[in-house]
Motif scaffolding. Structure first.
Motif, PDB file in Angstrom:
ATOM      1  N   GLY A 162       0.797  -1.232   0.000  1.00  0.00           N
ATOM      2  CA  GLY A 162       0.000   0.000   0.000  1.00  0.00           C
ATOM      3  C   GLY A 162       0.817   1.263   0.000  1.00  0.00           C
ATOM      4  N   LYS A 163       2.128   1.155  -0.288  1.00  0.00           N
ATOM      5  CA  LYS A 163       3.006   2.314  -0.206  1.00  0.00           C
ATOM      6  C   LYS A 163       3.597   2.685  -1.569  1.00  0.00           C
ATOM      7  CE  LYS A 163       4.389   1.191   4.524  1.00  0.00           C
ATOM      8  NZ  LYS A 163       5.534   0.828   5.407  1.00  0.00           N
ATOM      9  N   VAL A 164       3.848   3.979  -1.747  1.00  0.00           N
ATOM     10  CA  VAL A 164       4.510   4.475  -2.954  1.00  0.00           C
ATOM     11  C   VAL A 164       5.547   5.526  -2.551  1.00  0.00           C
ATOM     12  CG1 VAL A 164       2.397   4.157  -4.320  1.00  0.00           C
ATOM     13  CG2 VAL A 164       2.940   6.425  -3.404  1.00  0.00           C
ATOM     14  N   LYS A 165       6.412   5.845  -3.490  1.00  0.00           N
ATOM     15  CA  LYS A 165       7.278   7.012  -3.374  1.00  0.00           C
ATOM     16  C   LYS A 165       6.935   7.953  -4.517  1.00  0.00           C
ATOM     17  CE  LYS A 165      11.200   5.007  -0.896  1.00  0.00           C
ATOM     18  NZ  LYS A 165      12.675   4.817  -0.853  1.00  0.00           N
ATOM     19  N   ILE A 166       7.310   9.207  -4.375  1.00  0.00           N
ATOM     20  CA  ILE A 166       7.113  10.183  -5.440  1.00  0.00           C
ATOM     21  C   ILE A 166       8.481  10.505  -6.035  1.00  0.00           C
ATOM     22  CG2 ILE A 166       6.193  12.445  -6.061  1.00  0.00           C
ATOM     23  CD1 ILE A 166       4.089  10.440  -5.018  1.00  0.00           C
ATOM     24  N   GLN A 167       8.536  10.508  -7.363  1.00  0.00           N
ATOM     25  CA  GLN A 167       9.772  10.839  -8.062  1.00  0.00           C
ATOM     26  C   GLN A 167       9.530  12.048  -8.975  1.00  0.00           C
ATOM     27  OE1 GLN A 167      10.846   7.429 -10.461  1.00  0.00           O
ATOM     28  NE2 GLN A 167       8.996   7.530 -11.699  1.00  0.00           N
ATOM     29  N   GLN A 168      10.613  12.729  -9.345  1.00  0.00           N
ATOM     30  CA  GLN A 168      10.499  13.913 -10.206  1.00  0.00           C
ATOM     31  C   GLN A 168      11.567  13.864 -11.289  1.00  0.00           C
ATOM     32  OE1 GLN A 168      10.864  17.764  -8.178  1.00  0.00           O
ATOM     33  NE2 GLN A 168       9.321  18.609  -9.557  1.00  0.00           N
ATOM     34  N   TRP A 169      11.184  14.247 -12.512  1.00  0.00           N
ATOM     35  CA  TRP A 169      12.094  14.258 -13.646  1.00  0.00           C
ATOM     36  C   TRP A 169      12.881  15.561 -13.641  1.00  0.00           C
ATOM     37  CZ3 TRP A 169      14.025  10.741 -16.693  1.00  0.00           C
ATOM     38  CH2 TRP A 169      14.610  11.092 -17.905  1.00  0.00           C
ATOM     39  N   ASP A 170      14.216  15.453 -13.570  1.00  0.00           N
ATOM     40  CA  ASP A 170      15.041  16.669 -13.483  1.00  0.00           C
ATOM     41  C   ASP A 170      15.540  17.136 -14.847  1.00  0.00           C
ATOM     42  OD1 ASP A 170      17.118  14.967 -14.186  1.00  0.00           O
ATOM     43  OD2 ASP A 170      18.293  15.282 -12.374  1.00  0.00           O
ATOM     44  N   GLY A 171      15.047  16.514 -15.893  1.00  0.00           N
ATOM     45  CA  GLY A 171      15.472  16.861 -17.242  1.00  0.00           C
ATOM     46  C   GLY A 171      16.316  15.787 -17.886  1.00  0.00           C
ATOM     47  N   SER A 172      16.893  14.915 -17.047  1.00  0.00           N
ATOM     48  CA  SER A 172      17.715  13.822 -17.581  1.00  0.00           C
ATOM     49  C   SER A 172      17.500  12.499 -16.860  1.00  0.00           C
ATOM     50  CB  SER A 172      19.204  14.192 -17.497  1.00  0.00           C
ATOM     51  OG  SER A 172      19.598  14.384 -16.143  1.00  0.00           O
ATOM     52  N   LYS A 173      16.958  12.564 -15.648  1.00  0.00           N
ATOM     53  CA  LYS A 173      16.759  11.330 -14.873  1.00  0.00           C
ATOM     54  C   LYS A 173      15.662  11.537 -13.829  1.00  0.00           C
ATOM     55  CE  LYS A 173      20.358  12.382 -11.458  1.00  0.00           C
ATOM     56  NZ  LYS A 173      20.547  13.775 -11.925  1.00  0.00           N
ATOM     57  N   TRP A 174      15.172  10.400 -13.307  1.00  0.00           N
ATOM     58  CA  TRP A 174      14.188  10.438 -12.234  1.00  0.00           C
ATOM     59  C   TRP A 174      14.885  10.543 -10.884  1.00  0.00           C
ATOM     60  CZ3 TRP A 174       9.256  11.340 -13.020  1.00  0.00           C
ATOM     61  CH2 TRP A 174       8.672  10.981 -14.242  1.00  0.00           C
ATOM     62  N   VAL A 175      14.392  11.438 -10.037  1.00  0.00           N
ATOM     63  CA  VAL A 175      14.947  11.643  -8.698  1.00  0.00           C
ATOM     64  C   VAL A 175      13.828  11.434  -7.682  1.00  0.00           C
ATOM     65  CG1 VAL A 175      16.068  13.268  -7.130  1.00  0.00           C
ATOM     66  CG2 VAL A 175      16.621  13.320  -9.587  1.00  0.00           C
ATOM     67  N   VAL A 176      14.043  10.543  -6.716  1.00  0.00           N
ATOM     68  CA  VAL A 176      13.029  10.295  -5.690  1.00  0.00           C
ATOM     69  C   VAL A 176      12.970  11.496  -4.750  1.00  0.00           C
ATOM     70  CG1 VAL A 176      12.369   8.824  -3.745  1.00  0.00           C
ATOM     71  CG2 VAL A 176      13.315   7.797  -5.825  1.00  0.00           C
ATOM     72  N   VAL A 177      11.752  12.030  -4.517  1.00  0.00           N
ATOM     73  CA  VAL A 177      11.598  13.256  -3.719  1.00  0.00           C
ATOM     74  C   VAL A 177      10.735  13.047  -2.473  1.00  0.00           C
ATOM     75  CG1 VAL A 177      11.983  14.809  -5.663  1.00  0.00           C
ATOM     76  CG2 VAL A 177       9.648  14.019  -5.172  1.00  0.00           C
ATOM     77  N   SER A 178      10.447  11.807  -2.139  1.00  0.00           N
ATOM     78  CA  SER A 178       9.677  11.532  -0.924  1.00  0.00           C
ATOM     79  C   SER A 178      10.127  10.211  -0.326  1.00  0.00           C
ATOM     80  CB  SER A 178       8.172  11.467  -1.216  1.00  0.00           C
ATOM     81  OG  SER A 178       7.815  10.194  -1.739  1.00  0.00           O
ATOM     82  N   ASP A 179       9.757   9.999   0.917  1.00  0.00           N
ATOM     83  CA  ASP A 179       9.905   8.686   1.535  1.00  0.00           C
ATOM     84  C   ASP A 179       8.680   7.867   1.126  1.00  0.00           C
ATOM     85  OD1 ASP A 179      10.803   6.591   3.064  1.00  0.00           O
ATOM     86  OD2 ASP A 179      11.058   7.765   4.900  1.00  0.00           O
ATOM     87  N   TRP A 180       8.510   6.684   1.688  1.00  0.00           N
ATOM     88  CA  TRP A 180       7.302   5.910   1.405  1.00  0.00           C
ATOM     89  C   TRP A 180       6.069   6.663   1.890  1.00  0.00           C
ATOM     90  CZ3 TRP A 180       7.739   2.346  -2.016  1.00  0.00           C
ATOM     91  CH2 TRP A 180       8.889   1.560  -2.109  1.00  0.00           C
TER      92      TRP A 180
END
Length: 449
Positions: free
Chosen positions: A399-417
């Motif tokens: 039931g858990k997810v993380k949030i990631q963000q595209w920095d223009g070249s790669k995905w960067v995780v921006v949250s905990d679970w």
């Protein structure tokens, strides 16, 4: 004395046999799909059509892990893994055809576990797989109410369902807004299919609870025409867009958002709208865009690095485009295969090591998974998925997810679970599961081992 005619026939027969043997040597090595001593895994996959690029990475990762286990460990306790793909083109009717074809390949395993990577196909198969007593595994997709194993004993929406995922996204946005979304406006832009419709009931419940305004905007398959939808979004001027896209729809939406001037850092997609296949083709339009995920991208994950070394170093990898090894969807396919192989181990632990497991054995295993962080670390798979612990009452397991963000070249995780609101979501799917049982004349009950 041999007659000239008989001699000629004999020579022709010998030549044909020789040519046949030579041709066989030239054929690509394929897994033996129906050997009685092997654990046959059915793969109703898709590698062509508007969603083909996504399927190539996901199923490529899945197959690479099966092959890796065979090469690295000699299979599971000596039982080699075999498999066969059947092209569904992400089409419900073809998905059913593939299922009917593949289930007969092994009378023991009947396919071990079906990963269709399609909510629509999963809906079409949920009754068939239950009747045939073989697991239908929907990792991160499919019917949310299948979490209830007393009603859906052979269906497993593992990791996180769409309803819990959208609830987690709302929780993340709520935290970004000081703990309240009251008075905010959120557009839900979604693929007009079972996949896109599945989260709506949960999102409506969240809107009522959080007192934000919800605007629902569907996009017709395959999603490469969104002009009218983004004109409406510009008119609505929402605070956020929650985006439930797939395939070509995703890059189209990012480019359209840029065109109408909607900030991409105000867009947050589902995990099927958060891969390199979505962002790289969109170019600059993707920068700042966020999505949910359950797995990290990259080759820094020890298991992914070892797969590349063992398989691709020997020229035995499944991916034609080797650059996609380590991508979001490739790693997600590996994660699904990890769970499947671990379920085979669990089944063997109960029903006999070194034996081929049946669909019924696998059902028990998927319902009794306990994939801890310690075990993930042993596998070199830390970050590929959260801990999973299933039961009859909970076929989801996380039931858990993380949030990631595209920095223009790669995905960067921006949250905990981030975990969705169970108190809100679980009663919703329990109600629909109960209704399903009533319609089918079923009495909900957990199956005994």
């Amino acid at each position: 004395m041999t007659s000239p005619i008989l001699n000629a026939r004999s020579q022709a027969r010998s030549l044909a046999l020789a040519l046949g043997a030579a041709a066989a040597l030239l054929l690509p090595a394929m897994p033996a799909a129906a050997q009685g001593s092997e654990q046959f895994v059915a793969l109703p996959s898709y590698r062509v059509g508007p969603y083909g690029a996504n399927g190539q990475s996901w199923y490529g990762g899945f197959i690479d892990y099966l092959n890796y286990v065979n090469l690295k460990e000699g299979g599971v306790n000596g039982v080699k893994l075999s498999w066969e793909e059947c092209e569904t083109e992400y089409n419900n009717a073809k998905g059913v055809e593939c299922y009917e074809r593949l289930k007969s390949k092994s009378t023991v395993s009947r396919g071990t576990a079906y990963h269709t990577m399609s909510t629509g196909i999963s809906y079409a198969l949920v009754d068939k797989t239950a009747a045939d007593k073989v697991p239908l595994v929907m990792m991160g997709y499919g019917r949310t109410d299948a979490v209830d194993g007393s009603v859906f004993p052979y269906a497993f929406p593992l990791v996180t369902t769409y309803q819990m995922q959208v609830s987690a996204i709302v929780k993340f946005l709520t935290a970004k807004n000081g703990g309240s979304l009251a008075g905010k406006k959120i557009v839900y832009l979604y693929h007009d299919s079972a996949y896109g419709k599945e989260p709506i009931v949960a999102l409506q419940a969240e809107a009522k609870l959080g007192k934000f305004n919800l605007v629902e905007i569907p996009v017709a398959h395959p999603g490469n025409e969104q002009g009218a939808q983004w004109l409406k979004i510009r008119q609505e001027n929402p605070d956020y867009v929650i985006f439930w896209g797939w395939g070509v729809m995703n890059q189209t939406a990012l480019k359209a958002a840029q065109k109408v001037g909607f900030p991409r850092d105000k867009m947050i997609g589902s995990w099927w709208a958060g891969s390199e296949e979505d962002t790289v083709p969109a170019g600059e339009a993707a920068k700042g865009y966020m999505s949910a995920t359950w797995n990290v991208a990259g080759k820094h994950v020890p298991l992914i690095a070892d797969i590349e070394k063992v398989l691709y170093g020997a020229g035995k990898g499944n991916m034609q485009d080797k650059a996609k090894v380590g991508s979001v969807l490739y790693n997600r396919g590996v994660s699904a295969a990890v769970v499947t192989v671990e379920a085979i181990r669990v089944a063997q632990g109960k029903f006999g090591k070194g034996k081929v497991m049946s669909g019924e054995d696998m059902r028990w295993a998927f319902e009794n998974l306990d994939l801890s962080n310690a075990r993930l670390q042993q596998l070199g798979a830390t970050g590929l998925l959260p801990e999973l612990k299933t039961s009859c009452e909970n076929h989801e397991g996380s039931g858990k997810v993380k949030i990631q963000q595209w920095d223009g070249s790669k995905w960067v995780v921006v949250s905990d679970w981030v975990e969705g609101n169970k108190n809100l979501i679980h009663p919703l799917f329990k109600a629909t599961a109960a209704q399903y049982a009533k319609e089918k004349g079923m009495k909900p009950a957990c199956l005994k081992s």
